[in-house]
Scaffold this motif. Structure first.
Motif, mmCIF file in Angstrom:
data_model
loop_
_atom_site.group_PDB
_atom_site.id
_atom_site.type_symbol
_atom_site.label_atom_id
_atom_site.label_comp_id
_atom_site.label_asym_id
_atom_site.label_seq_id
_atom_site.Cartn_x
_atom_site.Cartn_y
_atom_site.Cartn_z
ATOM 1 N N GLY A 297 92.726 58.978 -33.834
ATOM 2 C CA GLY A 297 94.103 58.720 -33.415
ATOM 3 C C GLY A 297 94.834 57.815 -34.387
ATOM 4 N N ILE A 298 94.147 56.753 -34.829
ATOM 5 C CA ILE A 298 94.752 55.834 -35.807
ATOM 6 C C ILE A 298 95.030 56.552 -37.118
ATOM 7 N N ASP A 299 94.046 57.290 -37.619
ATOM 8 C CA ASP A 299 94.192 57.949 -38.919
ATOM 9 C C ASP A 299 95.299 58.996 -38.911
ATOM 10 N N ILE A 300 95.406 59.746 -37.819
ATOM 11 C CA ILE A 300 96.435 60.786 -37.776
ATOM 12 C C ILE A 300 97.823 60.172 -37.657
ATOM 13 N N ASN A 301 97.957 59.123 -36.859
ATOM 14 C CA ASN A 301 99.257 58.451 -36.785
ATOM 15 C C ASN A 301 99.636 57.840 -38.133
ATOM 16 N N LEU A 302 98.639 57.341 -38.863
ATOM 17 C CA LEU A 302 98.914 56.830 -40.208
ATOM 18 C C LEU A 302 99.377 57.953 -41.129
ATOM 19 N N ARG A 303 98.774 59.138 -40.996
ATOM 20 C CA ARG A 303 99.209 60.281 -41.807
ATOM 21 C C ARG A 303 100.645 60.677 -41.476
ATOM 22 N N ILE A 304 100.970 60.674 -40.193
ATOM 23 C CA ILE A 304 102.334 61.030 -39.777
ATOM 24 C C ILE A 304 103.339 60.036 -40.340
ATOM 25 N N LEU A 305 103.041 58.738 -40.192
ATOM 26 C CA LEU A 305 103.965 57.713 -40.682
ATOM 27 C C LEU A 305 104.042 57.727 -42.202
ATOM 28 N N ASN A 306 102.909 57.974 -42.863
ATOM 29 C CA ASN A 306 102.918 58.055 -44.325
ATOM 30 C C ASN A 306 103.762 59.237 -44.793
ATOM 31 N N LYS A 307 103.653 60.359 -44.085
ATOM 32 C CA LYS A 307 104.495 61.505 -44.413
ATOM 33 C C LYS A 307 105.975 61.163 -44.221
ATOM 34 N N ALA A 308 106.281 60.463 -43.119
ATOM 35 C CA ALA A 308 107.668 60.069 -42.872
ATOM 36 C C ALA A 308 108.201 59.197 -44.009
ATOM 37 N N LEU A 309 107.352 58.295 -44.529
ATOM 38 C CA LEU A 309 107.773 57.425 -45.627
ATOM 39 C C LEU A 309 108.045 58.212 -46.905
ATOM 40 N N SER A 310 107.377 59.347 -47.064
ATOM 41 C CA SER A 310 107.515 60.108 -48.303
ATOM 42 C C SER A 310 108.751 61.002 -48.320
ATOM 43 N N LEU A 311 109.432 61.135 -47.168
ATOM 44 C CA LEU A 311 110.565 62.048 -47.086
ATOM 45 C C LEU A 311 111.872 61.331 -47.406
ATOM 46 N N GLU A 312 112.931 62.110 -47.524
ATOM 47 C CA GLU A 312 114.215 61.579 -47.950
ATOM 48 C C GLU A 312 115.106 61.265 -46.752
ATOM 49 N N LEU A 313 116.182 60.517 -47.028
ATOM 50 C CA LEU A 313 117.112 60.134 -45.973
ATOM 51 C C LEU A 313 117.702 61.354 -45.280
ATOM 52 N N LYS A 314 117.974 62.424 -46.034
ATOM 53 C CA LYS A 314 118.584 63.615 -45.438
ATOM 54 C C LYS A 314 117.691 64.221 -44.355
ATOM 55 N N ASP A 315 116.378 64.057 -44.505
ATOM 56 C CA ASP A 315 115.467 64.573 -43.481
ATOM 57 C C ASP A 315 115.663 63.836 -42.162
ATOM 58 N N PHE A 316 115.855 62.515 -42.250
ATOM 59 C CA PHE A 316 115.984 61.710 -41.035
ATOM 60 C C PHE A 316 117.349 61.873 -40.368
ATOM 61 N N GLU A 317 118.278 62.498 -41.068
ATOM 62 C CA GLU A 317 119.593 62.751 -40.484
ATOM 63 C C GLU A 317 119.719 64.193 -40.002
ATOM 64 N N ASN A 318 118.567 64.876 -39.905
ATOM 65 C CA ASN A 318 118.524 66.278 -39.484
ATOM 66 C C ASN A 318 117.860 66.360 -38.110
ATOM 67 N N PRO A 319 118.571 66.826 -37.065
ATOM 68 C CA PRO A 319 117.971 66.913 -35.719
ATOM 69 C C PRO A 319 116.705 67.757 -35.682
ATOM 70 N N GLU A 320 116.649 68.836 -36.483
ATOM 71 C CA GLU A 320 115.446 69.675 -36.494
ATOM 72 C C GLU A 320 114.230 68.891 -36.983
ATOM 73 N N PHE A 321 114.461 67.992 -37.948
ATOM 74 C CA PHE A 321 113.366 67.163 -38.436
ATOM 75 C C PHE A 321 112.854 66.262 -37.311
ATOM 76 N N TYR A 322 113.763 65.670 -36.540
ATOM 77 C CA TYR A 322 113.329 64.805 -35.443
ATOM 78 C C TYR A 322 112.559 65.583 -34.385
ATOM 79 N N ASP A 323 112.969 66.833 -34.141
ATOM 80 C CA ASP A 323 112.201 67.658 -33.205
ATOM 81 C C ASP A 323 110.781 67.867 -33.718
ATOM 82 N N GLN A 324 110.653 68.134 -35.018
ATOM 83 C CA GLN A 324 109.315 68.296 -35.600
ATOM 84 C C GLN A 324 108.515 67.007 -35.484
ATOM 85 N N LEU A 325 109.159 65.884 -35.743
ATOM 86 C CA LEU A 325 108.469 64.597 -35.665
ATOM 87 C C LEU A 325 107.992 64.313 -34.248
ATOM 88 N N VAL A 326 108.847 64.599 -33.269
ATOM 89 C CA VAL A 326 108.475 64.387 -31.863
ATOM 90 C C VAL A 326 107.301 65.277 -31.494
#
Length: 607
Positions: A112-141
């Motif tokens: 659980g820890i390792d996978i959440n770290l992978r998710i957050l690490n992936k989030a850090l690697s993406l661009e601002l435009k991704d975080f301003e996209n509702p579809e991206f947030y649906d994928q993240l959720v």
């Protein structure tokens, strides 16, 4: 390129087709690799204990036959021997089952820890435009929703499948000596209930996926109703009941759909499972009659009944586990789809071109936000020499903050390019580029951490240098704030945690300025409305300090306060995403355009 996500079954398609079921197990090997990388020793222990648990029931069932036969033969010594052996095997089985449970718990925690770290690490690697996209947030959720439970479930179910398959194979060998047709009919009778589980697993998965946006709305309403940054308006404007009712409606709608699926799943599961139960008792009656007619011993009766019952249970467990694996793999597709989102490639360091100019240049730069019909910036051509100051002026929504986001490479221009010292921003190494910039955005972060940690965020590699930190605090005008705190630099800020001290908006803004001044090596300073929450005296002090600190540095300032703006070497008036006017304060006043009009309007407020 859109990441892989299993296609939602169309009404005309069969959701339980062999191809669709096979594709739904695509992510099991990848999940195994995640588990192995997280906890290799525990993973190996889980495999060993699974094999042990697979064969122990067969031995125990065989011992049951030997005990009964010894009892019928009246051999007391042999009876006690076999009972003692069975006791030993029962103890070993109990140990192995406890071991399996412990391994699953330990692997689950680590995974659980390792996978959440992978998710957050992936989030850090993406661009601002991704975080301003509702579809991206649906994928993240969807990726985060069950990231701590589904991977473990895939691993556990896989080992359960192996265990029951081996156990069932042993029972089949025993039962084949009895009647092949009875065995086949018994196991086929369990198929309808299993297929029903597969169908409703698919239905549940797509229902939850479809509601990702609704789930985000629920999370947002929870945040508004129970967060310190919103509580003042919620109470003052009596928003609580309205927002709570909206939360209730969304939650009730989702719950009604879940209830309908659960009721159908339970009803069909119960009805179809009766087929397997009836088939078992028909076989049970046939074996009992054979024993009554002395066609088999009581030991054989005990063995075959146990083999039939436990074999059918193993088969049902296999089908149920397959259903669980099918459902869990569907959810794992969300995780791997998110992890597969391509991150922008890092550019290798390149030498600056010979005879390069020093400064920032915009060449025919335009930018349009995804999904928007109008461009936020159009045909921007501008050169800012090194060491000069630029102020941006314009109405709200004119494109000033977009200009800053492009300059700091948070966005890439839709058309044109931005050069720093003669090299395209996209060709700079990200770490090198960002170290040259110190930025304070209008919506700066208020970290629920200590005062020192809030300032150190500006340059983490120098966070332990107290002298540098105190200089940054002084330059940002936050010295008085520091002196008023009970624990000085160690004082927790904000109300989220114990002993935290809440600050005013102006005090937070001074800390944000100090954070920017921590980057003493930065030669480009960017301030987006940096004094909006400061009083006039504090603003004057900050900009006097700012003017002294930006000598020999390039500075870019967004402000609606003209006493601040007029300090800049060049003022840029942006309107509708275009450069409307450009020049010094005196030049723009003399031009009697929009700048002069806005300046006169603000000046009239002081008369």
């Amino acid at each position: 390129m859109r990441p892989y996500l299993p296609e939602k079954p169309k009404p005309s398609q069969n959701p339980l087709s062999w191809i669709r079921i096979r594709q739904s197990f695509t992510f099991t090997p990848a999940t195994f690799r995640l588990a192995w990388e997280s906890a290799p020793r525990l993973f190996a222990s889980l495999g060993g204990l699974t094999l042990m648990n697979a064969f122990l029931p067969l031995l125990i069932a065989w011992l049951g036959k030997l005990i009964i036969d010894a009892v019928v033969a009246g051999d007391q010594k042999l009876t006690l021997q076999w009972v003692a052996v069975e006791l030993g095997l029962i103890a070993v089985q109990a140990f192995s089952q406890r071991g399996l449970s412990l391994c699953r718990q330990l692997i689950g925690g680590r995974l659980g820890i390792d996978i959440n770290l992978r998710i957050l690490n992936k989030a850090l690697s993406l661009e601002l435009k991704d975080f301003e996209n509702p579809e991206f947030y649906d994928q993240l959720v969807r990726a985060r929703r069950e990231a701590s439970s589904r991977p473990l479930a895939v691993v556990s179910d896989s080992f359960v499948l192996i265990q029951h398959s081996l156990t069932l194979s042993g029972y089949l060998v025993l039962l084949m000596h009895l009647n092949v047709w009875a065995v086949g009919g018994l196991f086929l009778a369990a198929m309808p209930a299993a297929l029903s589980e597969l169908y409703f697993s698919t239905t549940t998965f797509w229902a939850r996926n479809r509601r990702s946006a609704e789930l985000r709305k629920l999370n947002y309403l929870e945040y508004v109703l129970a967060n310190d940054s919103h509580v003042k308006e919620v109470k003052l404007f009596k928003l609580g009941p309205t927002l709570l009712e909206r939360y209730r409606q969304i939650a009730e709608s989702m719950n009604r759909e879940d209830q309908q699926i659960s009721l159908k799943r339970t009803g069909w599961g119960f009805g179809l499972s009766l087929i397997g139960t009836v088939a078992f008792y028909l076989c049970y009656a046939w074996i009992a009659l054979a024993a009554a007619l002395r066609k088999m011993t009581l030991g054989d009766l005990t063995l075959y009944v146990a083999a039939f019952r436990q074999g059918q249970q193993s088969f049902q467990s296999i089908l149920s586990t397959l259903g669980g694996m099918y459902e869990n793999n569907l959810y794992m597709s969300n995780l791997f789809a998110f992890l597969a989102i391509p991150a922008p490639p890092r550019q290798p360091p390149q030498a600056l071109p010979e005879g390069h100019e020093e400064g920032l240049r915009f060449e025919n730069v335009s930018f349009q936000y995804p999904g928007q019909s109008e461009a936020a910036l159009r045909d921007i051509n501008l050169f800012i020499p090194k060491g000069q100051s630029l102020a941006l002026v314009g109405h709200n929504g004119a494109g000033k903050t977009t200009f800053i986001k492009l300059l700091t490479r948070l966005y890439q221009p839709t058309r044109g390019r931005i050069l720093l010292d003669g090299r395209d921003l996209q060709d700079w190494d990200e770490d090198v580029l960002l170290k040259r910039m110190a930025v304070v955005f209008q919506d700066f972060n208020r970290y629920q951490m200590s005062f020192a940690e809030n300032v150190a965020m500006g340059s983490l590699e120098h966070g332990s240098e107290k002298t540098r930190m105190l200089r940054a605090i002084e330059h940002g005008g936050a010295s008085a704030v520091l002196q008023s705190l009970p624990q000085g630099l160690d004082t927790p800020l904000g109300r989220w945690f114990h002993e935290g001290v809440e600050l005013s908006g102006g005090q937070w803004q001074k800390i944000a300025l100090a954070r920017a001044f921590m980057r003493e090596e930065a030669d480009i300073l960017v301030l987006d409305e940096p004094t909006a929450a400061l009083d006039a005296e504090a603003e004057f002090a900050v900009f006097n300090s700012f003017r002294a600190l930006t000598r020999d540095r390039t500075s870019i300032l967004i402000s609606h306060r003209f006493p601040t703006v007029r300090m800049a070497d060049t003022i840029l008036v942006i309107e509708g995403g275009r450069i409307l006017e450009q020049g010094s304060h005196d030049q723009l006043i003399a031009a009697d355009g929009l700048y002069a009009k806005l300046f006169a309007l603000q000046a009239s407020g002081y008369v």
